[in-house]
Design a protein around this motif. Structure first.
Motif, PDB file in Angstrom:
ATOM      1  N   ARG A  21      30.845 -15.202 -65.575  1.00 44.22           N
ATOM      2  CA  ARG A  21      32.306 -15.117 -65.698  1.00 44.22           C
ATOM      3  C   ARG A  21      32.723 -14.968 -67.164  1.00 44.22           C
ATOM      4  NH1 ARG A  21      33.933 -13.044 -61.403  1.00 44.22           N
ATOM      5  NH2 ARG A  21      35.820 -12.911 -62.626  1.00 44.22           N
ATOM      6  N   ASP A  25      35.224 -12.070 -67.363  1.00 41.06           N
ATOM      7  CA  ASP A  25      36.622 -12.442 -67.633  1.00 41.06           C
ATOM      8  C   ASP A  25      37.064 -12.160 -69.059  1.00 41.06           C
ATOM      9  OD1 ASP A  25      36.735 -13.308 -65.011  1.00 41.06           O
ATOM     10  OD2 ASP A  25      36.463 -15.429 -65.513  1.00 41.06           O
ATOM     11  N   GLU A  51      27.236 -11.667 -59.672  1.00 32.96           N
ATOM     12  CA  GLU A  51      28.604 -12.205 -59.579  1.00 32.96           C
ATOM     13  C   GLU A  51      29.597 -11.106 -59.227  1.00 32.96           C
ATOM     14  OE1 GLU A  51      31.751 -15.002 -59.694  1.00 32.96           O
ATOM     15  OE2 GLU A  51      29.595 -15.217 -59.453  1.00 32.96           O
TER      16      GLU A  51
END
Length: 105
Positions: A21, A25, A51
């Protein structure tokens, strides 16, 4: 003489997700995040890919796509059954020929 083997580190699924992440992100590079957290870029790259795949919504297929696949599978099944029938007849034929030859000798 010292052993050159290193103990393999194990990471929890939560750790892997959090590390992935960070890349997804924040838009940072895999190499940059990997260097920061102390893992190989290839390892983190696998975690990022996993992911991304896990978070993608499942692709819904249309009725037309499902019907086309069903027709393709039905045709494939029909052809496989015909092939199987033919192979059974051929095996029976050759078994009979072999038996006939054995009986003559």
């Amino acid at each position: 003489m010292e052993s050159m083997t290193r103990k393999r580190r194990n990471f929890t699924p939560e750790y892997k997700r959090e590390a992935a992440r960070l890349v997804i992100d924040t838009g940072r590079t895999i190499k940059g995040v990997a260097d920061e957290i102390g893992v190989k870029p290839q390892t983190l790259g696998r975690w990022v890919e996993a992911e991304r795949q896990a978070t993608q919504p499942a692709k819904r297929r249309t009725v037309e796509e499902l019907e086309a696949e069903n027709a393709r599978l039905a045709k494939e099944l029909y052809e496989a059954r015909k092939d199987n029938e033919f192979l059974g007849k051929a095996a029976s034929f050759f078994a009979q020929r072999r038996q006939d030859r054995s009986g003559l000798n």
